[in-house]
Design a protein around this motif. Structure first.
Motif, PDB file in Angstrom:
ATOM      1  N   ARG A   1       0.828  -1.205   0.000  1.00 39.58           N
ATOM      2  CA  ARG A   1       0.000   0.000   0.000  1.00 39.58           C
ATOM      3  C   ARG A   1       0.860   1.251   0.000  1.00 39.58           C
ATOM      4  N   ALA A   2       1.954   1.204   0.753  1.00 37.99           N
ATOM      5  CA  ALA A   2       2.848   2.359   0.820  1.00 37.99           C
ATOM      6  C   ALA A   2       3.494   2.623  -0.533  1.00 37.99           C
ATOM      7  N   ASP A   3       3.901   1.509  -1.231  1.00 41.32           N
ATOM      8  CA  ASP A   3       4.515   1.677  -2.543  1.00 41.32           C
ATOM      9  C   ASP A   3       3.525   2.295  -3.520  1.00 41.32           C
ATOM     10  N   ARG A   4       2.269   1.822  -3.492  1.00 44.81           N
ATOM     11  CA  ARG A   4       1.258   2.347  -4.409  1.00 44.81           C
ATOM     12  C   ARG A   4       0.963   3.811  -4.127  1.00 44.81           C
ATOM     13  N   SER A   5       0.927   4.174  -2.858  1.00 44.53           N
ATOM     14  CA  SER A   5       0.600   5.564  -2.514  1.00 44.53           C
ATOM     15  C   SER A   5       1.689   6.518  -2.948  1.00 44.53           C
ATOM     16  N   SER A   6       2.925   5.977  -3.088  1.00 45.46           N
ATOM     17  CA  SER A   6       4.031   6.842  -3.494  1.00 45.46           C
ATOM     18  C   SER A   6       4.155   6.968  -5.006  1.00 45.46           C
ATOM     19  N   GLU A   7       3.422   6.115  -5.763  1.00 42.08           N
ATOM     20  CA  GLU A   7       3.471   6.182  -7.213  1.00 42.08           C
ATOM     21  C   GLU A   7       2.804   7.457  -7.717  1.00 42.08           C
ATOM     22  N   PRO A   8       3.372   8.125  -8.723  1.00 43.46           N
ATOM     23  CA  PRO A   8       2.731   9.332  -9.258  1.00 43.46           C
ATOM     24  C   PRO A   8       1.388   8.998  -9.906  1.00 43.46           C
ATOM     25  N   LYS A   9       0.412   9.785  -9.648  1.00 41.08           N
ATOM     26  CA  LYS A   9      -0.918   9.589 -10.215  1.00 41.08           C
ATOM     27  C   LYS A   9      -0.942  10.106 -11.656  1.00 41.08           C
ATOM     28  N   THR A  10      -1.575   9.345 -12.521  1.00 42.28           N
ATOM     29  CA  THR A  10      -1.718   9.775 -13.904  1.00 42.28           C
ATOM     30  C   THR A  10      -2.766  10.866 -13.992  1.00 42.28           C
ATOM     31  N   ARG A  11      -2.370  12.006 -14.565  1.00 44.65           N
ATOM     32  CA  ARG A  11      -3.316  13.112 -14.727  1.00 44.65           C
ATOM     33  C   ARG A  11      -4.026  12.936 -16.063  1.00 44.65           C
ATOM     34  N   LEU A  12      -5.337  12.794 -15.987  1.00 41.70           N
ATOM     35  CA  LEU A  12      -6.118  12.593 -17.198  1.00 41.70           C
ATOM     36  C   LEU A  12      -6.811  13.880 -17.606  1.00 41.70           C
ATOM     37  N   ASP A  13      -6.882  14.102 -18.895  1.00 40.95           N
ATOM     38  CA  ASP A  13      -7.732  15.149 -19.450  1.00 40.95           C
ATOM     39  C   ASP A  13      -8.225  14.632 -20.790  1.00 40.95           C
TER      40      ASP A  13
ATOM     41  N   GLU B   1      -5.548  11.034 -27.291  1.00 37.28           N
ATOM     42  CA  GLU B   1      -4.266  10.578 -27.823  1.00 37.28           C
ATOM     43  C   GLU B   1      -4.069   9.088 -27.570  1.00 37.28           C
ATOM     44  N   ALA B   2      -4.469   8.618 -26.395  1.00 37.96           N
ATOM     45  CA  ALA B   2      -4.373   7.191 -26.089  1.00 37.96           C
ATOM     46  C   ALA B   2      -5.303   6.392 -26.998  1.00 37.96           C
ATOM     47  N   GLY B   3      -6.491   6.932 -27.248  1.00 34.27           N
ATOM     48  CA  GLY B   3      -7.429   6.272 -28.146  1.00 34.27           C
ATOM     49  C   GLY B   3      -6.863   6.126 -29.547  1.00 34.27           C
ATOM     50  N   LEU B   4      -6.168   7.142 -30.018  1.00 33.77           N
ATOM     51  CA  LEU B   4      -5.544   7.078 -31.339  1.00 33.77           C
ATOM     52  C   LEU B   4      -4.462   6.001 -31.376  1.00 33.77           C
ATOM     53  N   ARG B   5      -3.684   5.916 -30.307  1.00 32.18           N
ATOM     54  CA  ARG B   5      -2.637   4.888 -30.254  1.00 32.18           C
ATOM     55  C   ARG B   5      -3.246   3.487 -30.331  1.00 32.18           C
ATOM     56  N   LEU B   6      -4.299   3.265 -29.556  1.00 36.14           N
ATOM     57  CA  LEU B   6      -4.928   1.948 -29.540  1.00 36.14           C
ATOM     58  C   LEU B   6      -5.613   1.643 -30.870  1.00 36.14           C
ATOM     59  N   ALA B   7      -6.204   2.661 -31.469  1.00 36.34           N
ATOM     60  CA  ALA B   7      -6.922   2.458 -32.733  1.00 36.34           C
ATOM     61  C   ALA B   7      -5.978   2.131 -33.877  1.00 36.34           C
ATOM     62  N   ALA B   8      -4.726   2.527 -33.757  1.00 37.78           N
ATOM     63  CA  ALA B   8      -3.751   2.294 -34.828  1.00 37.78           C
ATOM     64  C   ALA B   8      -3.065   0.938 -34.711  1.00 37.78           C
ATOM     65  N   ARG B   9      -3.377   0.160 -33.684  1.00 39.70           N
ATOM     66  CA  ARG B   9      -2.758  -1.156 -33.544  1.00 39.70           C
ATOM     67  C   ARG B   9      -3.174  -2.069 -34.697  1.00 39.70           C
TER      68      ARG B   9
ATOM     69  N   ASP C   1      -3.653   1.597 -20.847  1.00 43.77           N
ATOM     70  CA  ASP C   1      -2.665   2.360 -21.611  1.00 43.77           C
ATOM     71  C   ASP C   1      -2.253   3.623 -20.876  1.00 43.77           C
ATOM     72  N   LEU C   2      -3.202   4.234 -20.177  1.00 43.57           N
ATOM     73  CA  LEU C   2      -2.941   5.493 -19.478  1.00 43.57           C
ATOM     74  C   LEU C   2      -2.454   5.280 -18.051  1.00 43.57           C
ATOM     75  N   GLY C   3      -2.462   4.024 -17.592  1.00 40.72           N
ATOM     76  CA  GLY C   3      -2.064   3.751 -16.215  1.00 40.72           C
ATOM     77  C   GLY C   3      -3.043   4.325 -15.218  1.00 40.72           C
ATOM     78  N   ALA C   4      -4.325   4.266 -15.561  1.00 42.46           N
ATOM     79  CA  ALA C   4      -5.358   4.858 -14.703  1.00 42.46           C
ATOM     80  C   ALA C   4      -6.532   3.902 -14.586  1.00 42.46           C
ATOM     81  N   ASP C   5      -7.347   4.129 -13.566  1.00 39.79           N
ATOM     82  CA  ASP C   5      -8.572   3.345 -13.410  1.00 39.79           C
ATOM     83  C   ASP C   5      -9.499   3.665 -14.582  1.00 39.79           C
TER      84      ASP C   5
END
Length: 233
Positions: free
Chosen positions: A8-20, A26-34, A48-52
């Motif tokens: 839990r401590a390791d996870r809490s110290s991980e930087p949170k992915t900022r989504l907008d 941009e992530a959608g474009l990457r996945l769509a081009a696979r 892909d974004l490292g987020a929930d």
């Protein structure tokens, strides 16, 4: 400190992915081009974004809203590639067609959505305006402008989406063809003599050639009707 507490401590110290919205698109474009991708899931986007994945719904009210934004992004690319001047209305329409087909086959997981959704976004509306203006320059009446625009738009979106799906489903990277008929024509030549005799030509048809032929035919129809209207004035 036990193992769970350390985790839990390791996870809490991980930087949170900022989504907008932009980073999600941009992530959608990457996945769509696979290669071979004909769909995008919110779960895949989250990974892909490292987020929930549920965090994506804070920026898009639904999966459809997300796909609308991705499709409008492709329309923005079409606009950015449009170099033909308005006076060359035929060339302008053909360039839009070529760009649409190219982008849909490059991002098939987005292109296939054009069959079922309309974005009503700024880029789509700009392309609609350009098409209406182009057919107006052909000399058509308002009634025929709308009819030809609708036919052209329907042809571009549905045909390009179908080609994108077929191309994505082709696992042979060395074969760039998109056959219109992708299975043998096994018919009784006595019952269906024309199919049997024309089978080689039918099997040789490529969907991209038909896409271009359809676009050119609609433009030729507009040019012919426009000339007739001018001759009667």
């Amino acid at each position: 400190m036990n193992g769970k507490a350390e985790l839990r401590a390791d996870r809490s110290s991980e930087p949170k992915t900022r989504l907008d919205r932009d980073s999600i698109v941009e992530a959608g474009l990457r996945l769509a081009a696979r290669p071979g991708a004909i769909s995008i899931s919110v779960r895949e986007l989250g990974a892909d974004l490292g987020a929930d994945p549920t965090a994506i719904y804070r920026h898009f009210r639904s999966k459809e809203s997300l796909m609308q934004s991705l499709l409008d992004r492709l329309f923005l690319e079409t606009l950015s590639e449009l170099t033909t001047p308005p006076a060359d209305w035929k060339g302008r329409l053909l360039q839009i067609a070529a760009s649409t087909l190219d982008l849909f086959t490059r991002y098939p997981a987005i292109g296939v959505e054009a069959i079922v959704i309309s974005t009503n976004g700024p880029s789509e509306l700009e392309i609609v305006e350009i098409m209406l203006d182009a057919f107006s320059r052909a000399g058509l009446s308002d009634h025929e402008v709308v009819r030809h625009y609708a036919l052209y738009s329907e042809h571009l979106l549905s045909s390009a989406a179908g080609i994108a799906r077929a191309r994505a489903s082709n696992t042979d990277d060395s074969d760039d063809s998109v056959p219109w008929i992708d299975s043998p024509l096994l018919v009784d030549p006595e019952r269906h003599p024309r199919i049997a005799s024309l089978s080689p030509q039918l099997r040789a048809l490529d969907s991209r050639d038909l896409f271009r032929l359809g676009a050119e035919s609609i433009i030729e129809s507009a040019e012919r009707l426009g000339a007739e209207a001018k001759s009667t004035q």
